[in-house]
Write a protein that holds these residues in place. Structure first.
Motif, PDB file in Angstrom:
ATOM      1  N   UNK A 100       8.365  -5.145   4.603  1.00 20.08           N
ATOM      2  CA  UNK A 100       9.608  -4.773   4.715  1.00 20.08           C
ATOM      3  C   UNK A 100      10.203  -3.610   3.498  1.00 20.08           C
ATOM      4  N   UNK A 101       8.824  -2.973   2.500  1.00 19.60           N
ATOM      5  CA  UNK A 101       9.427  -2.193   1.220  1.00 19.60           C
ATOM      6  C   UNK A 101       8.841  -0.716   1.881  1.00 19.60           C
ATOM      7  N   UNK A 102       7.938   0.142   2.799  1.00 20.27           N
ATOM      8  CA  UNK A 102       8.638   1.109   3.667  1.00 20.27           C
ATOM      9  C   UNK A 102       9.316   1.226   4.368  1.00 20.27           C
ATOM     10  N   UNK A 103       9.687  -0.313   5.374  1.00 24.67           N
ATOM     11  CA  UNK A 103      10.438   0.527   6.402  1.00 24.67           C
ATOM     12  C   UNK A 103      12.140   0.121   5.774  1.00 24.67           C
ATOM     13  N   UNK A 104      12.023  -0.305   4.517  1.00 20.90           N
ATOM     14  CA  UNK A 104      13.571  -0.419   3.954  1.00 20.90           C
ATOM     15  C   UNK A 104      13.981   0.909   3.456  1.00 20.90           C
ATOM     16  N   UNK A 105      12.764   1.121   2.516  1.00 19.86           N
ATOM     17  CA  UNK A 105      13.140   2.876   2.644  1.00 19.86           C
ATOM     18  C   UNK A 105      13.350   3.738   3.169  1.00 19.86           C
ATOM     19  N   UNK A 106      12.944   3.281   4.976  1.00 23.85           N
ATOM     20  CA  UNK A 106      13.316   4.788   6.051  1.00 23.85           C
ATOM     21  C   UNK A 106      14.831   3.944   6.189  1.00 23.85           C
ATOM     22  N   UNK A 107      15.124   2.969   6.021  1.00 26.53           N
ATOM     23  CA  UNK A 107      16.669   2.415   6.077  1.00 26.53           C
ATOM     24  C   UNK A 107      17.510   2.983   5.396  1.00 26.53           C
TER      25      UNK A 107
END
Length: 411
Positions: free
Chosen positions: A305-312
């Motif tokens: 979820x690191x990159x996904x959370x950055x998109x959020x």
């Protein structure tokens, strides 16, 4: 030389470019400062879960990325001790979690897709920030080349060693004691794998293989180094040899992917994270400055979820800033208008921080916990993981991916 900018984003990574594009979609210009001389693609690829695709759709690049990356139909878990598959879960209409969209996206492709949508001149490369200074209602950014930039809004998206994060007092990261080796294999013909996230566990090691498209496959390997295991972290040939020696009863076809990875596509890094308790009492934002992406929530990769959370982060931050900046200012003197604008920016960033603090706390904590269970060794823990916990942990991935960061106001 002093230059004036309304909004400066430090770091042209996932969070920085998403925030800048989100602001652009709202009709707001920003300047992105990147210390490197080109886009940073460290990490090769990353899993984009349902929440990430909602963010990518919000900035208008979801469909173009879908065309270049396969959609996974599910995730399987296999023991490298027995060679037996311990669980399998579908991403399609999966019970309470519903239908999930999961793909493995090549990082370079994502960053290029984001940057191409930005106006010319938005990204300034070879621009390293070395110092930050308060100056009235502005921040002064001192660059390595001697340039000074005065900005009304400062956003730190400059990774785990964030200069903006240090300025905000977020403190140092914690080391998990684990390390990761990552690689990406690019083939001249189809790899033949079905579109599925394949996970493998055993002997204190966790690994995974994820096809990005017909010709490229991303893989990872995490372990806890012992005193007897001495691996040169800067020697890709030795890293590959070490990984191959630890794969156990993994299918030969999967092993071949790692074996065929060229040395320039292999790297190693420590698994660090921000103590989630420190995040609760630390400052995500202060005045007209804030952080996003890995500068805010560095976490272990165990739930992807690191990159996904950055998109959020980028979507929420762009929306909160747009709401603050687009309010009609009252008719006052120049000094009073400047103060009023600073206050509106501060309120907008506080709103962003409030939204992202608990989400970040949740993901960091969950990722650390999942990593502990997935990579623990010993007969009892192995039995529990392979029998009771396998499906629970896989379901947890989907639960965390069900988050919706919302849309942009003008999209």
């Amino acid at each position: 030389m002093e230059v004036k900018e309304d909004i400066v984003i430090v770091g042209a990574g996932i969070a920085g470019l998403t925030t800048s594009l989100g602001l652009h979609r709202e009709g707001i210009r920003s300047l992105v400062l990147e210390g490197s001389d080109s886009l940073r693609t460290t990490g090769f690829a990353f899993t984009t879960w349902t929440n990430a695709w909602k963010a990518l759709d919000a900035v208008g690049i979801g469909d173009s990325l879908r065309q270049r990356h396969e959609r996974f139909n599910g995730v399987s878990t296999t023991s490298t001790i027995s060679g037996v598959q311990t669980s399998e879960m579908s991403f399609m209409a999966n019970g309470k979690q519903g239908d999930h969209e999961v793909r493995c996206v090549v990082r370079k492709v994502l960053l290029e897709a984001l940057s191409k949508e930005l106006p010319s001149g938005t990204i300034r490369f070879s621009s390293k920030v070395v110092a930050i200074e308060d100056s009235g209602f502005s921040k002064l950014l001192h660059l390595a080349d001697g340039t000074i930039i005065r900005t009304k809004v400062l956003i730190g998206c400059d990774g785990v060693n964030s200069v903006v994060g240090r300025w905000l007092g977020l403190g140092k990261l914690s080391f998990t004691g684990r390390r990761a080796i990552r690689g990406c294999t690019f083939l001249t013909e189809s790899h033949g794998f079905e579109p599925k996230f394949m996970q493998f566990f055993g002997e204190g090691v966790r690994s995974g293989v994820l096809p990005c498209n017909d010709n490229s496959v991303y893989w990872f390997f995490t372990w806890t180094p012992s005193g007897q295991e001495k691996v040169k972290e800067d020697n890709p040939a030795e890293l590959k040899q070490f990984v191959m020696s630890k794969l156990g009863k993994m299918p030969e076809k999967v092993k071949a992917v790692i074996e065929n990875t060229t040395l320039d596509c292999i790297l190693s890094s420590p698994l660090n994270y921000r103590n989630p308790l420190k995040l609760l009492w630390g400052n995500i934002s202060e005045g007209n400055a804030c952080v996003a992406g890995d500068a805010l929530h560095p976490m272990t990769p165990d739930i992807g979820q690191g990159g996904c959370c950055a998109l959020e982060d980028g979507i929420v931050l762009a929306r909160c800033l747009a709401e603050a900046l687009m309010k009609e200012p009252s008719k006052k003197s120049e000094g009073e208008e400047e103060e009023e604008e600073y206050y509106r920016i501060e309120v907008g960033l506080k709103k962003y921080a409030k939204e992202r603090k608990w989400r970040s706390f949740d993901l960091i904590s969950t990722s650390y916990m999942v990593g502990f269970f997935q990579q623990s060794d010993g007969k009892l823990m192995t039995f529990l993981r392979d029998t009771c916990l396998a499906k629970f942990l896989a379901g947890l991935l989907l639960k965390k991916a069900s988050f919706d960061c919302g849309k942009l106001k003008l999209s």
